[in-house]
Design a protein around this motif. Structure first.
Motif, mmCIF file in Angstrom:
data_model
loop_
_atom_site.group_PDB
_atom_site.id
_atom_site.type_symbol
_atom_site.label_atom_id
_atom_site.label_comp_id
_atom_site.label_asym_id
_atom_site.label_seq_id
_atom_site.Cartn_x
_atom_site.Cartn_y
_atom_site.Cartn_z
ATOM 1 N N UNK A 34 -9.908 -0.284 0.805
ATOM 2 C CA UNK A 34 -10.267 -1.744 -0.310
ATOM 3 C C UNK A 34 -11.515 -1.090 -0.833
ATOM 4 N N UNK A 78 0.741 -6.229 0.728
ATOM 5 C CA UNK A 78 1.248 -6.042 -0.694
ATOM 6 C C UNK A 78 -0.251 -5.587 -1.246
ATOM 7 N N UNK A 79 -0.095 -4.951 -2.409
ATOM 8 C CA UNK A 79 -1.257 -4.268 -3.454
ATOM 9 C C UNK A 79 -2.806 -5.142 -3.980
ATOM 10 N N UNK A 80 -3.903 -4.691 -3.572
ATOM 11 C CA UNK A 80 -5.074 -5.582 -4.343
ATOM 12 C C UNK A 80 -4.917 -4.677 -5.679
ATOM 13 N N UNK A 81 -5.936 -5.710 -6.480
ATOM 14 C CA UNK A 81 -6.164 -4.663 -7.613
ATOM 15 C C UNK A 81 -6.974 -3.649 -7.863
ATOM 16 N N UNK A 83 -8.690 -1.720 -10.153
ATOM 17 C CA UNK A 83 -9.731 -1.444 -10.784
ATOM 18 C C UNK A 83 -11.067 -1.454 -10.293
ATOM 19 N N UNK A 84 -10.560 -1.982 -9.611
ATOM 20 C CA UNK A 84 -11.931 -2.558 -8.659
ATOM 21 C C UNK A 84 -12.625 -0.965 -7.783
ATOM 22 N N UNK A 103 -2.277 -1.678 -7.633
ATOM 23 C CA UNK A 103 -1.961 -2.691 -8.853
ATOM 24 C C UNK A 103 -2.897 -2.714 -9.803
ATOM 25 N N UNK A 104 -1.999 -2.611 -11.010
ATOM 26 C CA UNK A 104 -2.299 -2.476 -12.310
ATOM 27 C C UNK A 104 -3.585 -1.491 -12.964
ATOM 28 N N UNK A 105 -4.188 -2.117 -13.946
ATOM 29 C CA UNK A 105 -4.351 -0.780 -14.798
ATOM 30 C C UNK A 105 -5.745 -0.131 -14.419
ATOM 31 N N UNK A 123 2.023 2.302 -8.753
ATOM 32 C CA UNK A 123 1.790 1.275 -9.117
ATOM 33 C C UNK A 123 3.183 -0.071 -7.226
ATOM 34 N N UNK A 126 3.027 -6.710 -6.988
ATOM 35 C CA UNK A 126 1.779 -7.402 -7.000
ATOM 36 C C UNK A 126 2.260 -8.659 -5.869
ATOM 37 N N UNK A 127 1.925 -8.976 -4.963
ATOM 38 C CA UNK A 127 2.002 -10.170 -4.467
ATOM 39 C C UNK A 127 2.874 -10.391 -3.566
#
Lengths: 177, 282
Positions: A34, A78-81, A83-84, A103-105, A123, A126-127
């Motif tokens: 990450x 689980x996955x983290x966001x 975009x970072x 996860x996420x766009x 994807x 999430x959570x």
């Protein structure tokens, strides 16, 4: 449609045939990194150092697990966001790391790089840390152990559920603001 | 050790594994009424995850969160505020260890970012309330959603429509990032920090508003947010948010602060009433 993807994959065509919206079950080896791992990989690439795992054929999962409980392979996972990681992903794709799980766009720079290198973004839900923990059969630290929950890991996964969120043509079912 | 410490610790650990019945009910009904295929798959995975966490004792999510606490100290309590704060602190320290929480806190935010390895310190808020029963509230605040929280300082004449537009714009910007379906806490009025505090307080529990217009506003915001079709996992569908709660306060003639605190679907929280029997030493 429902697909299975065995990792490491053998041919880039296995990534290219996955379409946005496909339900994809992953089995095999999956690397984990990450924020800090991406920052370090970015520096290693810029300085021409050798990389801690083979990018070609492999995928990276954006995740930092909770501590391992007795009797489990690891904690919630689980996955983290995603975009970072966007500032670093194009550079990693250029070096052959084409499969991303998070996860996420994603930002446009990532989508453009995916089209250029035939990247694939899946994807994870999430959570859903407990669910993913159960699909992970082994976990080993590969590098950066000092980062604790952010260390670079190698997992063995089985029937790890994802949805293709952006395919190699840039198509996506995502809500885009 | 005081009984209270044990109770706070256990409730906080439980919150990382189990959701309140109200939250569960909303997730189940979102799944039943979803007609988008992808969103349905995401909601089913969420419900499966909830069952697995409950059966295995694994945390629902690896991000067991930052401890956001609100200590509401009753003015006629038979113990001091400082004792209540330190008991809460010790309970959280033990919960992080015994609950196998991820150690997600770094000491310096800008430079070294060295992990404290305890998941401490918590964010501590204190308020005074009447009576003799203090309460301790703890949110396990995941940061995927917290990164989508925001404050807007609106024009004093912006009114109801301005408030709704501000929230829609913040939720649109959040998109699929905060693990929707979301729970939204809205804080209105006060100053920038007061509005932000109220938005967190709004995540703790639903208030029965004396002024019905605020209840209507909650309903209208929820309805409008769900027309954005961000949906579960950000993949579309009906369920963008499942609940909107408002807390409001007086403010300055020149302003209208509006804060939004976003919670992911795993709206994890513990509420403890500090009754006298909990204060006894074991």
């Amino acid at each position: 449609m429902e697909r299975r993807l065995r990792l490491p994959y053998e041919s880039i065509d296995e990534l290219r045939e996955v379409r946005a919206g496909d339900y994809v079950l992953l089995s095999g080896t999956l690397y984990v990194g990450r924020d800090q791992v991406h920052k370090r990989l970015g520096i290693m690439i810029e300085e021409g150092e050798s990389l801690p795992f083979q990018f070609k054929g492999n995928g990276i999962y954006y995740m930092g697990p909770s501590p391992k409980m007795p009797g489990f392979v690891l904690g919630a996972a689980g996955p983290t966001t995603s975009q970072r990681m966007d500032p670093y992903s194009p550079m990693l794709m250029e070096k052959g790391l084409l499969l991303m799980v998070g996860k996420g766009p994603r930002k446009n720079n990532v989508v453009e790089a995916m089209k250029r290198y035939s990247g694939l973004y899946l994807q994870a839900f999430g959570g859903c840390g407990a669910l993913y923990s159960q699909r992970i059969k082994s976990a080993d630290v590969v590098a950066f152990e000092e980062l604790g929950p952010e260390a670079l890991l190698r997992l063995t996964v089985e029937d790890f559920p994802t949805i293709c969120a952006i395919d190699s043509t840039g198509a996506s079912p995502f809500f885009l603001s | 050790m005081r009984k209270l410490e044990e109770v706070i610790k256990n409730k906080v650990i439980e919150a990382s594994r189990k959701l309140d019945e109200n939250v569960l009910e909303k997730l189940r009904s979102a799944y039943e009424s979803e007609d988008d295929k992808n969103a349905g798959i995401v909601l089913k995975a969420i419900l499966d995850n909830i069952s697995i966490a409950s059966e295995t004792g694994l945390p629902l999510c690896q991000d067991t969160g930052l401890f956001w606490t609100l200590i509401s100290y009753a003015k006629s309590s038979p113990y001091s505020l400082s004792d209540l704060v330190s008991t809460t602190y010790e309970a959280l320290e033990k919960a992080a260890v015994e609950g196998f929480f991820r150690k997600s806190i770094v000491a310096d935010p800008v430079f070294e970012r060295v992990n404290t390895k305890t998941n401490l310190p918590p964010v501590v808020n204190i308020e005074l309330i009447d009576g003799d029963v203090s309460t301790v509230d703890v949110l396990l605040k995941g940061f995927g959603s917290e990164n989508c929280s925001a404050v807007r300082m609106l024009n004093p004449t912006a009114g109801k429509d301005g408030v709704i537009d501000a929230i829609l714009s913040m939720v649109r910007e959040a998109g699929g990032k905060p693990c929707p379906p979301m729970f939204l806490g809205v804080g209105i009025g006060g100053s920038l920090d007061r509005a932000a505090f109220l938005s967190k307080k709004a995540l703790i529990r639903k208030r029965e508003h004396e002024d019905w217009r605020y209840t209507d506003l909650e309903d209208e915001i929820l309805e409008r947010v769900n027309t954005l079709h961000i949906g579960a996992g950000g993949l579309g569908g009906r369920a963008t948010a499942l609940e909107v709660n408002i807390e409001y306060d007086s403010t300055h003639i020149a302003g209208l602060p509006v804060a939004l605190s976003v919670s992911c679907w795993a709206d994890r929280k513990a509420h403890i009433e500090v009754r006298e029997e909990l204060w006894r030493e074991d």
